[in-house]
Design a protein around this motif. Structure first.
Motif, PDB file in Angstrom:
ATOM      1  N   MET A 165      -3.838  -8.939   8.642  1.00  0.00           N
ATOM      2  CA  MET A 165      -5.716  -8.351   8.309  1.00  0.00           C
ATOM      3  C   MET A 165      -7.049  -8.325   9.506  1.00  0.00           C
ATOM      4  N   HIS A 195      -7.408  -9.835   1.596  1.00  0.00           N
ATOM      5  CA  HIS A 195      -8.028  -8.245   1.008  1.00  0.00           C
ATOM      6  C   HIS A 195      -8.245  -7.386   2.620  1.00  0.00           C
ATOM      7  N   LEU A 196      -8.280  -6.143   2.528  1.00  0.00           N
ATOM      8  CA  LEU A 196      -9.660  -5.291   3.043  1.00  0.00           C
ATOM      9  C   LEU A 196     -10.829  -5.069   3.291  1.00  0.00           C
ATOM     10  N   PRO A 197     -10.984  -4.649   3.578  1.00  0.00           N
ATOM     11  CA  PRO A 197     -12.704  -4.480   3.290  1.00  0.00           C
ATOM     12  C   PRO A 197     -12.356  -3.149   2.845  1.00  0.00           C
ATOM     13  N   VAL A 198     -12.810  -3.070   1.794  1.00  0.00           N
ATOM     14  CA  VAL A 198     -12.927  -1.842   1.251  1.00  0.00           C
ATOM     15  C   VAL A 198     -14.289  -1.115   0.518  1.00  0.00           C
TER      16      VAL A 198
END
Lengths: 251, 251
Positions: free
Chosen positions: A1, A37-40
């Motif tokens: 990540m 979790h990825l930034p979206v």
């Protein structure tokens, strides 16, 4: 990540397809806590984006490329570095080439993935044995030959449904203002009509079927029908976005 | 539908809860085409927001209010006018009061809804006969008395699970790094443990149960268990956001 990358999504085309893509990005990311979790960033502003199919079929002169471009620029200004648009019809050259040209002129660089090219690449590498591929999509995507032009140079043969089935079953399954997926989500009414399209493609000899409209994976969630593999373009775009953002993929 | 309002969401707390809220906003909006859906901007940037429960239980001094506030400010700068945070633990006073104070100082006005207050209001108006209410939530939400303080002044009696069940079943259902909802979405492992908490609350006399963590509606999707109504706080927040954005509600 890595926080060096932020995924930006134009999620309102349509809203259910945007949700599906967002969900697939979360579910395909290897993570054991919220923080992994990825930034979206997602903009769903569908009232600004006129119908893509109406433009492609010549029923309006308003190119939806421009509002899509505005939303991509807003995403880039917020910090997005890679982007995706979960709408096949927007990948027709008359729309997508205008978007790509605009993105190149952004003051902040944004890597815009091409969902159709990602699907073609996936077919080539992951399913080399399948050469005859069926397409379920809106009439706009079928008629503007988006997938034909991506796949035929790679040696694939693309099959589309019989025109009557396309017009009376597949397209309404997506667009019907009462029972269609854009209006009402995953209805059994829509699923039956899409299955009719899939049966026609199987009869024609399809070895696999591209779900070439991002509303379709909402009603066909299984990996195969009657031994015919279903190619979930939203899933392929989700995984390509995770890779482009240097995220860790599940599996 | 009015474009005068744009909904902004801090969707990364956690990412599955954010998806659930986004989905409920789309599904609860009366719309027959993409264009009739409300504008929704979402920022999911979970790596920036430290764990809320760890802060509330005194295991870290880093108040997650500040990064949440940064994300709300980014949403407001993009144009969001109403906002929601699908995380109960962030509604504990030690976090939420800092967020509310910060939002009041934004240069662009943003109406931040309070999910817990919306749930209390819903119980009061829609279920006046239920006075004894059970709570399923993270240990942080239980111990900081977020719901107790919202409901007891309105004359409700709030029940929480037996401490052993809370620690060994309900909390791990949300947080377990392998099988918990934050890590793996809606697993049957998590559902079984949440059902254990619900059974304990029913034995204590609960007439309804608040799903007081936005991960819980992912494993308890039914409206009731053993005739005990489940109060889906994410659904209540989604409908409150649609109303605040002058959207048209389904039903």
């Amino acid at each position: 990540m890595s926080d060096n990358h932020i995924i930006g999504l134009v999620s309102g085309v349509g809203p259910y397809a945007g949700l599906d893509l967002l969900g697939k990005i979360v579910m395909q990311t290897a993570a054991t806590s919220d923080q992994e979790h990825l930034p979206v960033f997602s903009i769903s502003w569908p009232s600004r984006i006129p119908d893509r199919t109406r433009f492609l079929l010549g029923r309006t002169a308003k190119n939806p490329a421009y509002p899509i471009l505005e939303q991509l620029e807003l995403l880039a200004r917020m910090g997005a570095t890679v982007a995706g648009i979960p709408c096949h019809t927007a990948h027709a050259p008359a729309i997508f080439s205008v978007i790509e040209e605009g993105v190149r002129n952004f003051s902040r660089p944004l890597k815009l993935l091409n969902m159709v090219a990602e699907v073609a690449e996936h077919l080539q590498t992951a399913m080399p044995g399948c050469r005859t591929i069926g397409l379920l999509a809106t009439t706009g995507t079928v008629q503007t030959r988006v997938y034909q032009e991506a796949l035929e140079p790679r040696g694939f043969r693309l099959l589309v449904p019989d025109p009557v089935i396309q017009e009376t079953a597949v397209h309404p399954a997506i667009y019907d203002p009462k029972h269609g997926i854009k209006a009402s989500g995953a209805t059994s009414w829509a699923r039956e009509r899409v299955l009719g399209g899939a049966a026609d493609l199987q009869q024609q000899g399809a070895q696999a079927i591209i779900l070439g409209c991002t509303e379709l994976p909402l009603v066909l969630t299984e990996p195969a029908i009657n031994d015919i593999l279903l190619i979930d373009s939203t899933l392929i775009l989700a995984r390509a976005l995770i890779r482009a953002a240097a995220g860790r993929l599940k599996d």
